[in-house]
Scaffold this motif. Structure first.
Motif, PDB file in Angstrom:
ATOM      1  N   ARG A  37       0.127   9.306  -5.765  1.00  0.00           N
ATOM      2  CA  ARG A  37       0.409  10.541  -5.943  1.00  0.00           C
ATOM      3  C   ARG A  37       0.915  11.084  -7.432  1.00  0.00           C
ATOM      4  NH1 ARG A  37       5.957  10.874  -2.621  1.00  0.00           N
ATOM      5  NH2 ARG A  37       6.262  12.888  -3.952  1.00  0.00           N
ATOM      6  N   THR A  40      -2.672  11.895  -8.699  1.00  0.00           N
ATOM      7  CA  THR A  40      -3.155  13.318  -8.247  1.00  0.00           C
ATOM      8  C   THR A  40      -2.356  14.462  -8.574  1.00  0.00           C
ATOM      9  OG1 THR A  40      -2.105  13.130  -5.967  1.00  0.00           O
ATOM     10  CG2 THR A  40      -4.410  12.262  -6.331  1.00  0.00           C
ATOM     11  N   ILE A  75     -11.102  11.351  -9.732  1.00  0.00           N
ATOM     12  CA  ILE A  75     -10.832   9.902  -9.692  1.00  0.00           C
ATOM     13  C   ILE A  75     -11.872   9.139  -9.284  1.00  0.00           C
ATOM     14  CG2 ILE A  75      -9.223   8.156  -8.795  1.00  0.00           C
ATOM     15  CD1 ILE A  75      -7.236  10.397  -8.214  1.00  0.00           C
ATOM     16  N   GLN A  76     -12.391   8.205 -10.495  1.00  0.00           N
ATOM     17  CA  GLN A  76     -13.688   7.423  -9.912  1.00  0.00           C
ATOM     18  C   GLN A  76     -13.236   6.184  -9.482  1.00  0.00           C
ATOM     19  OE1 GLN A  76     -16.274   7.655 -13.577  1.00  0.00           O
ATOM     20  NE2 GLN A  76     -15.952   9.895 -13.676  1.00  0.00           N
ATOM     21  N   LYS A  77     -12.230   5.481 -10.148  1.00  0.00           N
ATOM     22  CA  LYS A  77     -11.680   4.298  -9.796  1.00  0.00           C
ATOM     23  C   LYS A  77     -10.121   4.151  -9.778  1.00  0.00           C
ATOM     24  CE  LYS A  77     -15.327   1.588 -11.860  1.00  0.00           C
ATOM     25  NZ  LYS A  77     -15.703   0.555 -12.994  1.00  0.00           N
ATOM     26  N   PHE A  78      -9.530   3.540  -8.894  1.00  0.00           N
ATOM     27  CA  PHE A  78      -8.204   3.385  -8.663  1.00  0.00           C
ATOM     28  C   PHE A  78      -8.013   2.053  -8.309  1.00  0.00           C
ATOM     29  CE2 PHE A  78      -4.137   4.913  -6.058  1.00  0.00           C
ATOM     30  CZ  PHE A  78      -3.199   4.478  -7.372  1.00  0.00           C
ATOM     31  N   GLY A  79      -7.117   0.945  -9.199  1.00  0.00           N
ATOM     32  CA  GLY A  79      -6.898  -0.108  -8.517  1.00  0.00           C
ATOM     33  C   GLY A  79      -5.603  -0.780  -8.926  1.00  0.00           C
ATOM     34  N   VAL A  80      -4.787  -1.520  -8.054  1.00  0.00           N
ATOM     35  CA  VAL A  80      -3.806  -2.041  -8.695  1.00  0.00           C
ATOM     36  C   VAL A  80      -3.580  -3.532  -8.335  1.00  0.00           C
ATOM     37  CG1 VAL A  80      -2.372   0.000  -7.943  1.00  0.00           C
ATOM     38  CG2 VAL A  80      -2.599  -2.018  -6.393  1.00  0.00           C
ATOM     39  N   ARG A  81      -2.808  -4.367  -9.161  1.00  0.00           N
ATOM     40  CA  ARG A  81      -2.561  -5.671  -8.946  1.00  0.00           C
ATOM     41  C   ARG A  81      -0.963  -5.642  -8.537  1.00  0.00           C
ATOM     42  NH1 ARG A  81      -1.168  -8.997 -12.856  1.00  0.00           N
ATOM     43  NH2 ARG A  81      -1.724  -7.336 -14.193  1.00  0.00           N
ATOM     44  N   PHE A  82      -0.563  -6.487  -7.563  1.00  0.00           N
ATOM     45  CA  PHE A  82       0.868  -6.411  -7.128  1.00  0.00           C
ATOM     46  C   PHE A  82       1.668  -7.618  -7.857  1.00  0.00           C
ATOM     47  CE2 PHE A  82      -1.530  -4.106  -3.691  1.00  0.00           C
ATOM     48  CZ  PHE A  82      -1.036  -3.107  -3.436  1.00  0.00           C
ATOM     49  N   MET A 110       1.359   1.704  -3.594  1.00  0.00           N
ATOM     50  CA  MET A 110       0.230   2.156  -4.360  1.00  0.00           C
ATOM     51  C   MET A 110      -0.079   3.739  -3.917  1.00  0.00           C
ATOM     52  SD  MET A 110      -3.516   0.586  -4.074  1.00  0.00           S
ATOM     53  CE  MET A 110      -5.132   1.374  -5.260  1.00  0.00           C
ATOM     54  N   ALA A 111       0.316   4.055  -2.726  1.00  0.00           N
ATOM     55  CA  ALA A 111       0.298   5.397  -2.110  1.00  0.00           C
ATOM     56  C   ALA A 111       1.024   6.295  -3.295  1.00  0.00           C
ATOM     57  CB  ALA A 111       0.685   5.683  -0.965  1.00  0.00           C
ATOM     58  N   TYR A 112       2.496   5.832  -3.654  1.00  0.00           N
ATOM     59  CA  TYR A 112       3.145   6.729  -4.342  1.00  0.00           C
ATOM     60  C   TYR A 112       2.473   6.772  -5.814  1.00  0.00           C
ATOM     61  CZ  TYR A 112       7.218   5.974  -1.192  1.00  0.00           C
ATOM     62  OH  TYR A 112       7.882   5.944  -0.076  1.00  0.00           O
ATOM     63  N   MET A 122       0.840  -1.155   0.131  1.00  0.00           N
ATOM     64  CA  MET A 122      -0.158   0.030  -0.017  1.00  0.00           C
ATOM     65  C   MET A 122       0.818   1.317   0.125  1.00  0.00           C
ATOM     66  SD  MET A 122      -3.210  -0.728  -0.512  1.00  0.00           S
ATOM     67  CE  MET A 122      -3.797   0.746  -0.302  1.00  0.00           C
ATOM     68  N   GLN A 154      -7.735  15.076  -7.930  1.00  0.00           N
ATOM     69  CA  GLN A 154      -8.144  13.990  -6.942  1.00  0.00           C
ATOM     70  C   GLN A 154      -9.628  13.807  -7.012  1.00  0.00           C
ATOM     71  OE1 GLN A 154      -6.634  13.401  -2.897  1.00  0.00           O
ATOM     72  NE2 GLN A 154      -8.507  11.838  -2.459  1.00  0.00           N
TER      73      GLN A 154
END
Lengths: 145, 134
Positions: free
Chosen positions: B67, B70, B78-85, B62-64, B59, B75
């Motif tokens: 950034r 944004t 932004i409607q959707k923001f997702g990640v796959r590690f 993901m926070a980076y 996380m 900000q």
């Protein structure tokens, strides 16, 4: 294999008061530079009632549960064996300092890949503010290696 | 020059390169996020769990990336923001966050942009794939 009888299990709601200090700490720790995350006097003329929570601040609310890793205890998963698999947010309204956000979380699925070598546990969360407005949802999973 | 209002498919958002991850970064993030999983702060714990050393919170990475996002768009859009590690971020890794416009959809008088995002380290190892809808 994970005990799939826990699919559908709901955890106790978390009620989280979003405080300016905590937002600043989070923004500092993640290296935010935009003043809207630190300085209320800068943010307000831009239309923000107070400091804005960054997009991934929601994770902090989740960690504020009495036992944030309780969903590991139930299926008896060793925290040293888990990795984060995915994290998908959908946003409906902003979160500001002064808000009170309620998190509801449940295990929505468990499945495996590579013939059981990787076990996934998927969690679904909703975040609602003090006005009963759904501010965000989260679909996330961790994998047990 | 990036401008989300006039972006075209294939346009890249400004990339964001972070200072090398160190143990203090991880301790600070553990405190700020409340994620006290010892695998991120205690080398002995991490090694006993079969990892070479402590590693970054997914996380935090993901926070980076958030950034970078944004920095590129307000900000509130932004409607959707997702990640796959996809791989672990280790101490000393130098992360770079990037994104490219992959789709544009006109809906009535609003425009929906889809961004493909990723974070990689100095050896071009991809740490996570992400996407955002704005």
């Amino acid at each position: 294999m994970l005990d799939r009888s826990f699919i559908g299990k709901k955890y106790q709601s978390v009620v989280f008061d979003v405080e300016k200090q905590r937002l600043r700490f989070f923004s500092l720790a993640t290296g935010q530079t935009d003043a809207i995350y630190f300085d209320e006097e800068y943010a307000q003329p831009l239309g923000h009632p107070s400091l804005l929570a960054p997009p991934t601040f929601l994770t902090t609310i989740q960690m504020e549960q009495d036992k944030p890793f309780e969903y590991l205890d139930d299926p008896n998963i060793d925290i040293g064996r888990i990795l984060h698999a995915y994290q998908n947010y959908e946003y409906f309204a902003p979160i500001y300092a002064g808000d009170r956000v309620t998190l509801d979380i449940h295990i929505c699925d468990m499945y495996d890949k590579r013939n059981g070598e990787l076990q996934f546990c998927e969690l679904q969360s909703t975040f609602t503010n003090q006005n009963d407005v759904l501010v965000a949802t989260l679909n996330a999973a961790f994998v047990v290696r | 020059m990036w401008k989300f209002e006039t972006a075209n498919i294939g346009d890249e958002i400004p990339s964001l390169t972070l200072p090398p991850i160190n143990r203090a970064t991880l301790a600070l993030y553990a405190g700020a996020s409340g994620d006290h999983n010892p695998a991120h702060i205690d080398s002995k714990f991490a090694q006993n769990a079969g990892m070479p050393d402590v590693f970054a919170h997914g996380m935090l990475v993901m926070a980076y990336l958030g950034r970078a996002l944004t920095n590129a768009v307000p900000q509130s859009l932004i409607q959707k923001f997702g990640v796959r590690f996809s791989s672990i971020t280790e101490v000393e890794n130098i992360l770079t966050c990037k994104g490219v416009v992959s789709n544009i959809k006109q809906q009535n008088d609003t425009v929906k942009l889809t961004l493909e995002l990723f974070v990689s380290d100095e050896a071009d190892d991809i740490k996570l794939h992400g996407h955002a809808v704005i």
